[in-house]
Design an enzyme around this catalytic site. Structure first.
Site, PDB file in Angstrom:
ATOM      1  N   ASP A 189      -6.256   0.661   0.464  1.00  0.00           N
ATOM      2  CA  ASP A 189      -6.254   0.931   1.902  1.00  0.00           C
ATOM      3  C   ASP A 189      -7.608   0.496   2.465  1.00  0.00           C
ATOM      4  O   ASP A 189      -8.393  -0.138   1.774  1.00  0.00           O
ATOM      5  CB  ASP A 189      -5.998   2.412   2.168  1.00  0.00           C
ATOM      6  CG  ASP A 189      -7.012   3.281   1.470  1.00  0.00           C
ATOM      7  OD1 ASP A 189      -8.209   2.946   1.498  1.00  0.00           O
ATOM      8  OD2 ASP A 189      -6.626   4.290   0.875  1.00  0.00           O
ATOM      9  N   LYS A 209       0.828  -1.204   0.000  1.00  0.00           N
ATOM     10  CA  LYS A 209       0.000   0.000   0.000  1.00  0.00           C
ATOM     11  C   LYS A 209       0.870   1.265   0.000  1.00  0.00           C
ATOM     12  O   LYS A 209       0.683   2.170  -0.809  1.00  0.00           O
ATOM     13  CB  LYS A 209      -0.932  -0.011   1.213  1.00  0.00           C
ATOM     14  CG  LYS A 209      -1.771   1.236   1.355  1.00  0.00           C
ATOM     15  CD  LYS A 209      -1.265   2.102   2.465  1.00  0.00           C
ATOM     16  CE  LYS A 209      -1.943   3.457   2.429  1.00  0.00           C
ATOM     17  NZ  LYS A 209      -1.444   4.320   3.508  1.00  0.00           N
TER      18      LYS A 209
END
Length: 217
Positions: A147, A129
């Site tokens: 996310d 991420k």
DNA sequence: CTCCCGATAT
DNA sequence: ATATCAGGAG
């Protein structure tokens, strides 16, 4: 009601959603984490794990004055650094990771932030991420950031049935046109923080309306 | 899967 | 009291 790339209604619904998001939030690659360069964005993103970006911005305001170079982070006293970032939570791990990432970047990358996914994720505290945030925001590389908001809302919209962030990322690569890969994360975060809350989504006031198969649920 | 962890809203 | 927040590593 899962997305099907061969189904015209799926494609139409996707296009309606993308158009609504573009009109509502614009097409600019905004960033919610305050930073002056790639290194500061990397630090801010490491800090943002399970913490609001609002809190991260409060912390980094003073942090980036005290540690204004990568070298200062590399040479930081770990106990001091822990106190400086304590409010972000997970502060033992985050302090150690930020210091070691600075050391590794100086030793192996001449102080430059790499754009390669493998190289980025080889840094301590940098997962997929965080790496994709850097790739998209700093290098403008088409990349999908999964996310908590993207994970939750992409599922609600029927764009993925997966729970694993990497599988979600690959599903979204099939669903979304490449020019919306970076924007998706930005738009979905904005939507998630203002309307499609994790706890109690405000479907009545959501501009996506019936484009969302999870409306009212 | 578990642990890391403080701040805030409900 | 509990859920949630721009997750990552063992």
């Amino acid at each position: 009601m899962l997305f099907d790339v061969n189904d015209k209604k799926s494609l139409k619904r996707r296009d309606n959603i993308l158009k609504a998001l573009d009109e509502k939030y614009g097409k600019e690659y905004i960033c919610y984490l305050n930073h002056k360069n790639a290194w500061e964005l990397l630090v801010a993103t490491i800090l943002s794990a399970q913490c609001t970006d609002k809190r991260v911005n409060i912390i980094t305001k003073d942090l980036f004055k005290k540690y204004d170079t990568m070298e200062k982070f590399a040479g930081a006293d770990i106990s001091d650094l822990e106190i400086d970032i304590k409010q972000a939570g997970f502060y033992h791990n985050k302090a150690k990771n930020i210091k070691n990432a600075a050391i590794m970047l100086l030793e192996k990358y001449n102080g430059e932030i790499p754009s390669d996914l493998k190289e980025l994720t080889s840094l301590p505290g940098v997962g997929r991420k965080t790496a994709n945030v850097i790739r998209g925001n700093i290098f403008n590389e088409p990349s999908i950031v999964v996310d908590t908001h993207v994970k939750r809302i992409s599922g609600k919209l029927g764009f993925t049935g997966e729970k694993d962030p990497v599988k979600i990322e690959y599903d979204l690569m099939k669903v979304l046109p490449k020019d919306h890969w970076i924007l998706w994360n930005i738009h979905i975060i904005t939507l998630g923080r203002s309307i499609c809350f994790a706890r109690n989504p405000d479907c009545d006031n959501c501009f996506l309306g019936n484009f969302c198969p999870s409306k009212g649920k």
